[in-house]
Enzyme design. Structure first.
Site, mmCIF file in Angstrom:
data_model
loop_
_atom_site.group_PDB
_atom_site.id
_atom_site.type_symbol
_atom_site.label_atom_id
_atom_site.label_comp_id
_atom_site.label_asym_id
_atom_site.label_seq_id
_atom_site.Cartn_x
_atom_site.Cartn_y
_atom_site.Cartn_z
ATOM 1 N N GLN A 28 0.955 -1.045 0.053
ATOM 2 C CA GLN A 28 -0.020 -0.075 0.090
ATOM 3 C C GLN A 28 0.887 1.236 0.067
ATOM 4 O O GLN A 28 1.909 1.368 0.797
ATOM 5 C CB GLN A 28 -0.888 -0.069 1.171
ATOM 6 C CG GLN A 28 -2.163 -0.844 0.940
ATOM 7 C CD GLN A 28 -3.191 -0.382 0.086
ATOM 8 O OE1 GLN A 28 -3.764 0.590 0.326
ATOM 9 N NE2 GLN A 28 -3.302 -0.952 -0.993
ATOM 10 N N HIS A 136 5.214 4.576 1.364
ATOM 11 C CA HIS A 136 4.934 3.542 1.550
ATOM 12 C C HIS A 136 4.275 3.274 2.598
ATOM 13 O O HIS A 136 4.842 3.506 3.923
ATOM 14 C CB HIS A 136 6.199 2.693 1.431
ATOM 15 C CG HIS A 136 5.679 1.066 1.055
ATOM 16 N ND1 HIS A 136 5.411 0.231 2.010
ATOM 17 C CD2 HIS A 136 5.991 0.489 0.011
ATOM 18 C CE1 HIS A 136 5.078 -1.015 1.218
ATOM 19 N NE2 HIS A 136 5.673 -1.121 0.064
ATOM 20 N N HIS A 137 3.214 2.272 2.978
ATOM 21 C CA HIS A 137 2.409 2.045 4.452
ATOM 22 C C HIS A 137 3.378 1.373 5.310
ATOM 23 O O HIS A 137 3.222 1.686 6.503
ATOM 24 C CB HIS A 137 1.398 1.350 4.045
ATOM 25 C CG HIS A 137 0.208 1.805 5.065
ATOM 26 N ND1 HIS A 137 0.290 1.551 6.182
ATOM 27 C CD2 HIS A 137 -1.246 1.792 4.694
ATOM 28 C CE1 HIS A 137 -0.859 2.265 6.946
ATOM 29 N NE2 HIS A 137 -1.754 2.060 5.786
ATOM 30 N N SER A 138 4.560 0.671 4.990
ATOM 31 C CA SER A 138 5.181 0.188 6.028
ATOM 32 C C SER A 138 6.129 1.099 6.474
ATOM 33 O O SER A 138 6.752 0.818 7.758
ATOM 34 C CB SER A 138 6.390 -0.914 5.098
ATOM 35 O OG SER A 138 7.289 -0.142 4.124
#
Length: 468
Positions: A28, A136-138
């Site tokens: 995501q 980035h969702h991370s």
């Protein structure tokens, strides 16, 4: 992170949630959209980036790498600003600014980020006075990333101060505390514990079944496996926060979130009346998947608090999921405020059930014991078995500026999901903008759907003001 004897930085393992968002099925990208009054000065933007709090955070200056066992790590590297800042000089289209920016965002929603550099980008649309942060969702969730973004801004009328960040539940917490003070007798305490236990049991079972086999019946809004790869369209629904505050007075102790979900319920029913007047059964359930911030201090956090290792806020991904059902009712036969009453009753039960905390703990346990591939499969299943995603981030209440440029709007959306409908709302300076992202082959007219949401709020407001 510490230094080795060779004076090189050590790799840092990803958190369990970070590993989840590194999996192909759950990859995501969060898009933070900032509109400004004036064109950007590119040299000033790059200069501010180089000295910003963002580039002091190790996750924004690290590569995501995998070791020989396939386990993900953050590896520090040198950041080349020129590779991260993309300038688009030409107008995107002949359409108005909002439509042009939304079309650009829709194209980005199915694109990833290069793994050969730290996982963020800044796209500057010069002709449209707009900047888009792709993150980035991370690296973190919406609360972490919005806090990071606002740390790079200043108050418009006080250029030396960072924006004030309000708690999304300050008013509700005071009312709930006064309610608790009236219910401290032993019979009430035991009853509340019994009710909480029952709701925990019911909603935990429902959550597990949703992960495995139970799914919504098909409607004109349904997505499914593979839909995340389909082309997207985005429209914006704009609301007045004052209108939402007026509507919430119709039901005692209602919150802005209750109003938001009532608006979504009513708007979806309006849309289905138009798209399938005879093809949708009255009372059919469409389930939303809501992302809920689980930090001890709700709402956005000051960046300094998020960065403290002993803080209850903590940087990263700290959210749970709630299953929030919407029921279709023909809008011409419905009391507009009935949607608010149903929404409040349902959300109150969900809060008492601790479902969001349960989903977070289950996800963490699955990641730790069965690994990211199985956790990714479970998350993908629950997305395929529900109908839409919703998130709501509370932004600053006062006007702000970025690089001495007044900010006119803040919006957010994320990468495509198996859902055909994704709703992301951000409030800013008395206004709330909800990005309505759709799979265009399933929902071809997101502009009309956005208007259904706007009209739903206005109808509720008229109903309230007529009673005063």
């Amino acid at each position: 992170m510490g230094r080795e004897s060779s004076n090189e930085w050590e790799d840092e393992p990803l958190t369990p949630a970070g590993r989840l968002f590194a999996q192909p099925e759950m990859r995501q990208i969060i898009h933070c959209v900032v509109g400004t009054k004036n064109p950007f000065d590119i040299d000033s933007v790059k200069s501010e980036l180089r000295k910003s709090a963002m580039l002091q955070h190790p996750r924004f200056t690290s590569l995501l790498v995998r070791d020989h066992r396939g386990r993900e790590h953050w590896r520090p590297t040198q950041v080349d600003i020129e590779r991260h800042v993309l300038i688009i000089d030409r107008p995107l289209s002949d359409a108005d600014h909002d439509s042009a920016v939304n079309s650009y965002l829709a194209d980005l929603s199915t694109e990833g980020l290069s793994m050969e550099k730290p996982l963020w980008e800044l796209h500057i649309l010069m002709a449209h006075n707009c900047a888009i942060f792709r993150i980035h969702h991370s690296l973190g969730d919406g609360i972490s990333l919005m806090s990071m973004l606002l740390a790079c801004c200043r108050k418009l009328h006080d250029p030396h101060s960072v924006p004030t960040i309000a708690s999304s539940s300050s008013s509700s917490s005071s009312s709930s505390s006064s309610s608790r003070s009236r219910n401290t007798t032993w019979p009430n305490i035991l009853w509340n514990l019994a009710v909480t236990f029952w709701f925990c049991l019911v909603f935990a079972l429902e959550f597990i079944l949703r992960c495995l086999c139970v799914r919504d019946r098909k409607t004109p809004l349904s997505g499914g496996a593979g839909v995340e790869l389909w082309p997207r369209k985005i429209a914006t629904a704009s609301f007045s926060l004052q209108d939402m505050k007026t509507v919430k007075t119709a039901v005692p102790t209602a919150t802005i979130n209750d109003v938001l979900f009532a608006v979504i319920s009513s708007g979806i029913s309006r849309y289905l009346d138009f798209r399938a007047p005879n093809g949708v059964q009255e009372g059919i359930q469409l389930t939303g998947l809501a992302m809920v911030n689980l930090r001890k201090q709700p709402g956005l956090q000051e960046l300094s608090n998020l960065m403290k290792s002993n803080s209850g806020a903590r940087w990263g991904n700290k959210f749970g999921m709630l299953l929030l059902p919407v029921y279709y009712h023909r809008s011409n036969n419905s009391d507009p405020l009935a949607y608010l009453k149903r929404a409040k009753a349902m959300i109150d039960r969900k809060k008492q059930s601790l479902e969001a905390h349960f989903s977070y703990k289950v996800g963490d346990l699955v990641m730790s014991t069965l690994g990211p591939k199985f956790a990714s499969w479970l998350n993908y299943r629950i997305l395929c078995n529900t109908t839409f995603t919703i998130s709501n981030v509370v932004g600053p209440q006062e006007d702000i500026m970025m690089v001495e440029n007044p900010v006119t709007y803040l919006r957010a959306n994320n990468s495509a999901l198996p859902h055909a409908l994704i709703l992301n709302m951000v409030s800013y300076a008395g206004r709330a903008d909800m990005q309505v992202q759709v799979a265009k082959d399933i929902i071809p007219d997101p502009e009309f759907l956005a208007k259904c949401f706007e009209d739903a709020l206005l109808e509720m407001k008229e109903q309230v003001t007529a009673k005063i």
